[in-house]
Design a protein around this motif. Structure first.
Motif, short mmCIF file in Angstrom:
data_model
loop_
_atom_site.label_atom_id
_atom_site.label_comp_id
_atom_site.label_asym_id
_atom_site.label_seq_id
_atom_site.Cartn_x
_atom_site.Cartn_y
_atom_site.Cartn_z
N CYS A 1 24.81 49.69 35.51
CA CYS A 1 25.73 50.79 35.78
C CYS A 1 25.79 50.95 37.30
O CYS A 1 24.77 51.25 37.93
CB CYS A 1 25.25 52.08 35.12
N ARG A 2 26.98 50.71 37.87
CA ARG A 2 27.11 50.74 39.32
C ARG A 2 28.29 51.62 39.74
O ARG A 2 29.37 51.53 39.16
CB ARG A 2 27.32 49.32 39.86
N ARG A 3 28.05 52.45 40.73
CA ARG A 3 29.13 53.24 41.33
C ARG A 3 29.55 52.53 42.61
O ARG A 3 28.69 52.20 43.45
CB ARG A 3 28.64 54.65 41.64
N ARG A 4 30.85 52.27 42.75
CA ARG A 4 31.29 51.47 43.90
C ARG A 4 32.74 51.79 44.24
O ARG A 4 33.46 52.42 43.46
CB ARG A 4 31.15 49.98 43.59
N THR A 5 33.14 51.35 45.42
CA THR A 5 34.54 51.41 45.79
C THR A 5 35.30 50.38 44.97
O THR A 5 34.85 49.25 44.81
CB THR A 5 34.72 51.12 47.29
N ALA A 6 36.44 50.77 44.43
CA ALA A 6 37.22 49.87 43.57
C ALA A 6 37.65 48.63 44.33
O ALA A 6 38.17 48.72 45.45
CB ALA A 6 38.43 50.60 43.01
N THR A 7 37.41 47.47 43.73
CA THR A 7 37.88 46.22 44.29
C THR A 7 39.35 46.02 43.90
O THR A 7 39.91 46.77 43.09
CB THR A 7 37.06 45.04 43.75
N ALA B 1 40.42 43.68 42.06
CA ALA B 1 40.41 43.37 40.63
C ALA B 1 40.26 44.64 39.80
O ALA B 1 40.89 44.79 38.74
CB ALA B 1 39.26 42.40 40.31
N ASP B 2 39.43 45.59 40.27
CA ASP B 2 39.28 46.87 39.58
C ASP B 2 40.60 47.62 39.54
O ASP B 2 41.00 48.17 38.50
CB ASP B 2 38.23 47.74 40.27
N ARG B 3 41.30 47.66 40.67
CA ARG B 3 42.56 48.41 40.74
C ARG B 3 43.61 47.78 39.83
O ARG B 3 44.37 48.49 39.16
CB ARG B 3 43.06 48.47 42.19
N ALA B 4 43.63 46.45 39.80
CA ALA B 4 44.59 45.78 38.93
C ALA B 4 44.28 46.06 37.46
O ALA B 4 45.19 46.29 36.65
CB ALA B 4 44.56 44.27 39.19
N ARG B 5 43.02 46.08 37.12
CA ARG B 5 42.62 46.33 35.73
C ARG B 5 42.94 47.76 35.32
O ARG B 5 43.39 48.02 34.19
CB ARG B 5 41.13 46.05 35.58
N LEU B 6 42.75 48.71 36.23
CA LEU B 6 43.01 50.12 35.93
C LEU B 6 44.48 50.48 36.11
O LEU B 6 44.91 51.56 35.67
CB LEU B 6 42.15 51.02 36.82
N GLY B 7 45.24 49.62 36.76
CA GLY B 7 46.65 49.91 36.98
C GLY B 7 46.88 50.95 38.05
O GLY B 7 47.83 51.75 37.97
N VAL B 8 46.01 50.98 39.06
CA VAL B 8 46.16 51.94 40.16
C VAL B 8 46.37 51.16 41.45
O VAL B 8 46.00 49.99 41.56
CB VAL B 8 44.93 52.87 40.28
N THR B 9 46.94 51.81 42.43
CA THR B 9 47.23 51.14 43.71
C THR B 9 46.32 51.58 44.85
O THR B 9 46.05 50.79 45.76
CB THR B 9 48.69 51.41 44.11
N LYS B 10 45.86 52.81 44.80
CA LYS B 10 45.02 53.31 45.89
C LYS B 10 43.55 52.97 45.65
O LYS B 10 43.06 53.01 44.52
CB LYS B 10 45.17 54.83 46.01
N VAL C 1 33.05 53.73 38.30
CA VAL C 1 31.75 53.41 37.71
C VAL C 1 31.97 52.17 36.85
O VAL C 1 32.84 52.16 35.98
CB VAL C 1 31.21 54.57 36.84
N ALA C 2 31.21 51.13 37.14
CA ALA C 2 31.30 49.88 36.39
C ALA C 2 30.07 49.78 35.49
O ALA C 2 28.93 49.84 35.98
CB ALA C 2 31.36 48.69 37.34
N ARG D 1 33.01 48.11 31.00
CA ARG D 1 33.88 49.28 31.18
C ARG D 1 33.98 49.69 32.64
O ARG D 1 33.00 49.64 33.40
CB ARG D 1 33.34 50.45 30.36
N LEU D 2 35.19 50.12 33.01
CA LEU D 2 35.44 50.78 34.29
C LEU D 2 35.90 52.20 34.03
O LEU D 2 36.75 52.42 33.16
CB LEU D 2 36.53 50.05 35.08
N ILE D 3 35.35 53.15 34.78
CA ILE D 3 35.80 54.54 34.71
C ILE D 3 36.31 54.93 36.09
O ILE D 3 35.60 54.75 37.10
CB ILE D 3 34.67 55.50 34.27
N ASP D 4 37.52 55.45 36.16
CA ASP D 4 38.13 55.87 37.42
C ASP D 4 37.59 57.24 37.80
O ASP D 4 37.88 58.24 37.12
CB ASP D 4 39.65 55.90 37.26
N LEU D 5 36.81 57.32 38.88
CA LEU D 5 36.19 58.58 39.26
C LEU D 5 37.18 59.58 39.85
O LEU D 5 36.86 60.78 39.94
CB LEU D 5 35.05 58.33 40.25
#
Length: 247
Positions: free
Chosen positions: A114-120, A122-131, A136-137, A154-158
């Motif tokens: 379980c890791r808290r990190r700045t979205a990469t 790949a994370d942004r593309a998976r979540l469908g966000v641009t910023k 939390v991965a 799982r990815l959770i958008d904080l």
């Protein structure tokens, strides 16, 4: 014992041949519940001693039981009574813990990381966000009666679920926590099939290259992404069922 019976022909009295008697004996033990799901079948050499027959005869009986979906044969591990296939609903978000408990089986959970990190990117593309934001991965494994049931990535958008930053996912599965703490308004399932890579095979205790059922799920609240999760299930023990009504 004659070579005729070893090769699967009926004897002069018309009795079942030896490999059929072995198959019927094991089948009876399974269907009566004497050998429950997950029970290890005696090893081939033990069956050879018990029935005083060749490995070829034992192997033929076990092969027919496997073809009938009564047992599963695992390389180097032996043969086991096959567990019933698990049913999941496609059109709702189910709690894996509740799903396993409803099957009358013991639920187990292991947090792999379980890791808290700045979205990469790949994370942004998976979540469908641009910023860029924080996520939390999580990777975890669910089990039923100590047998791997599913692995979860799982990815959770904080930015939309800030309380996830302090949730203790070592104690509570993320899916269960989200269902009880975070309301959602829209969800999407994508279903696919893949073969297990090294990491998935190890996590699910299956062979590399074995088929896996994959569910990718996305949830939103008022068009804002909450979470994206990918679930891998062993392909030979899981299927999806949906029932529809007209009108």
């Amino acid at each position: 014992m004659s070579l005729t019976s070893e090769r699967g022909k009926a004897d002069a009295a018309g009795k079942p041949t030896l490999y059929k008697r072995i198959r019927l004996d094991i089948e009876t033990r399974i269907l009566t519940g004497e050998w429950p799901p997950g029970h290890r079948i005696p090893f081939e050499h033990q069956l050879m001693t018990r029935y005083r027959c060749s490995r070829m005869t034992v192997n033929k009986a076990l092969s027919e039981l496997a073809q009938a979906d009564l047992i599963e044969r695992r390389r180097r591990a032996g043969s086991f009574v096959r567990r019933p296939q698990h049913l999941s609903a496609v059109l709702k978000i189910s709690d894996i813990r509740a799903e396993i408990t409803a099957l009358g089986r013991s639920y187990g959970y292991q947090l792999l990381h379980c890791r808290r990190r700045t979205a990469t990117a790949a994370d942004r593309a998976r979540l469908g966000v641009t910023k860029a934001g924080k996520v939390v991965a999580i990777a975890c494994r669910h089990s039923a009666d100590n047998v791997p049931f599913a692995v979860e990535d799982r990815l959770i958008d904080l930015s939309t679920v800030p309380e996830a930053a302090t949730a203790d996912f070592a104690k509570e599965p993320p899916g269960s926590w989200l269902l009880h703490h975070v309301p959602w308004t829209e969800a999407e399932h994508t279903i696919s099939a893949v073969v297990a890579d090294d990491d998935t095979a190890k996590a699910l205790d299956i062979a590399v290259g074995a088929p896996c059922l994959v569910i990718d799920r996305y949830t939103w609240r008022s068009a804002r992404t909450l979470t994206a999760v990918r679930l891998h299930y062993p392909g030979d023990t899981h299927r999806l069922v949906a029932r529809f009504t007209g009108g």
